[in-house]
Design a protein around this motif. Structure first.
Motif, PDB file in Angstrom:
ATOM      1  N   ILE A   1      -3.989  25.175 -14.419  1.00 15.58           N
ATOM      2  CA  ILE A   1      -3.315  26.462 -14.254  1.00 15.58           C
ATOM      3  C   ILE A   1      -1.817  26.219 -14.074  1.00 15.58           C
ATOM      4  O   ILE A   1      -1.414  25.544 -13.119  1.00 15.58           O
TER       5      ILE A   1
ATOM      6  N   GLN B   1      -1.570  22.586 -12.979  1.00 14.42           N
ATOM      7  CA  GLN B   1      -1.194  21.888 -14.219  1.00 14.42           C
ATOM      8  C   GLN B   1      -0.190  20.778 -13.897  1.00 14.42           C
ATOM      9  O   GLN B   1       1.014  20.987 -13.837  1.00 14.42           O
TER      10      GLN B   1
ATOM     11  N   PHE C   1      -9.368  25.446  -8.009  1.00 18.25           N
ATOM     12  CA  PHE C   1      -8.250  26.075  -8.705  1.00 18.25           C
ATOM     13  C   PHE C   1      -7.001  26.174  -7.835  1.00 18.25           C
ATOM     14  O   PHE C   1      -6.220  27.106  -7.964  1.00 18.25           O
TER      15      PHE C   1
ATOM     16  N   SER D   1      -9.190  22.730 -13.292  1.00 20.74           N
ATOM     17  CA  SER D   1      -8.619  23.237 -14.533  1.00 20.74           C
ATOM     18  C   SER D   1      -7.122  22.877 -14.603  1.00 20.74           C
ATOM     19  O   SER D   1      -6.663  21.953 -13.930  1.00 20.74           O
TER      20      SER D   1
END
Length: 233
Positions: free
Chosen positions: A175, A180, A91, A173
């Motif tokens: 984020i 992102q 993350f 992921s």
């Protein structure tokens, strides 16, 4: 122009460039070493190494991301030990860079390997007869002559990292502001009704960046080839 994308969109663009840059920079030395091994050495397990290098091109990116999660996640094989020394991938943008580096690595190795294989072995042999060590031959003969391929491989890896999605979103992921990247921002926009135009603009930016990287790779490789050819004429 600044209003063409939202602040979040430009943030995703900048993060993608940042991630792609570090993915390319950190994986390039290893790519050069592996390419040289595959091009110049015969050893047990060579085909296995070649297969492992190119495996990310064959496997679904989600599988690659899952393997990275098992290895470098917070509860992965190496994750806790790395976290103890301050290296965290889960993350974080560093994890996105790791995923992008793994996915772009095969393209880098292939381009560099072909360039090294094109270097005349007689030039390397001549340098050895003059007393140069293996490392010195590589630094002064092989690497300069293979530089166009090294540069092309680096930019191809950069372009691949810009477009990486599956492994990144599985591993770290998406984020906003942290992991992102542009592809995941496009995917997120497509999930929201009425955001098709926003997604289309980000797609256009993605295409421009990728094409720019590929064109730059071709032009720089040709320029270096001409300079190297002129210096050895």
């Amino acid at each position: 122009m600044a209003e063409w994308l939202s602040p979040e969109g430009w943030q995703a663009v900048c993060l993608s460039l940042w991630v792609a840059f570090w993915a390319m920079l950190c994986s390039l030395p290893l790519a050069v070493a592996v390419a040289w091994l595959l091009a110049r050495r015969d050893f047990w397990g060579k085909q296995l190494l070649n297969g492992l290098v190119h495996l990310p091109l064959i496997l679904p990116p989600v599988v690659t991301g899952y393997v990275l999660l098992l290895g470098f996640g917070r509860r992965g094989i190496f994750g806790p030990a790395l976290a103890d020394i301050g290296i965290v991938f889960s993350f974080r943008w560093t994890g996105a860079a790791l995923a992008a580096a793994v996915m772009g690595f095969p393209l880098m190795v292939r381009a560099i390997r072909l360039s090294i294989e094109a270097v005349d072995l007689r030039l390397e042999a001549a340098a050895r007869t003059l007393g140069a060590s293996g490392i010195w031959v590589f630094v002064t003969v092989t690497l300069p002559l293979a530089l166009p391929g090294v540069l092309a491989g680096a930019i191809l890896g950069f372009a691949k990292a810009l477009g990486e999605f599956g492994a990144t979103i599985t591993f770290v992921s998406a984020i906003p502001g942290e992991t992102q990247t542009l592809p995941s921002a496009i995917y997120a926009a497509l999930q929201v009704p009425g955001q098709d135009a926003v997604a289309a603009r980000m797609v256009a930016v993605s295409v421009v960046l990728a094409m720019g990287a590929l064109i730059a790779s071709e032009l720089l490789a040709r320029s270096l080839s001409r300079r190297i050819g002129a210096s050895h004429a």
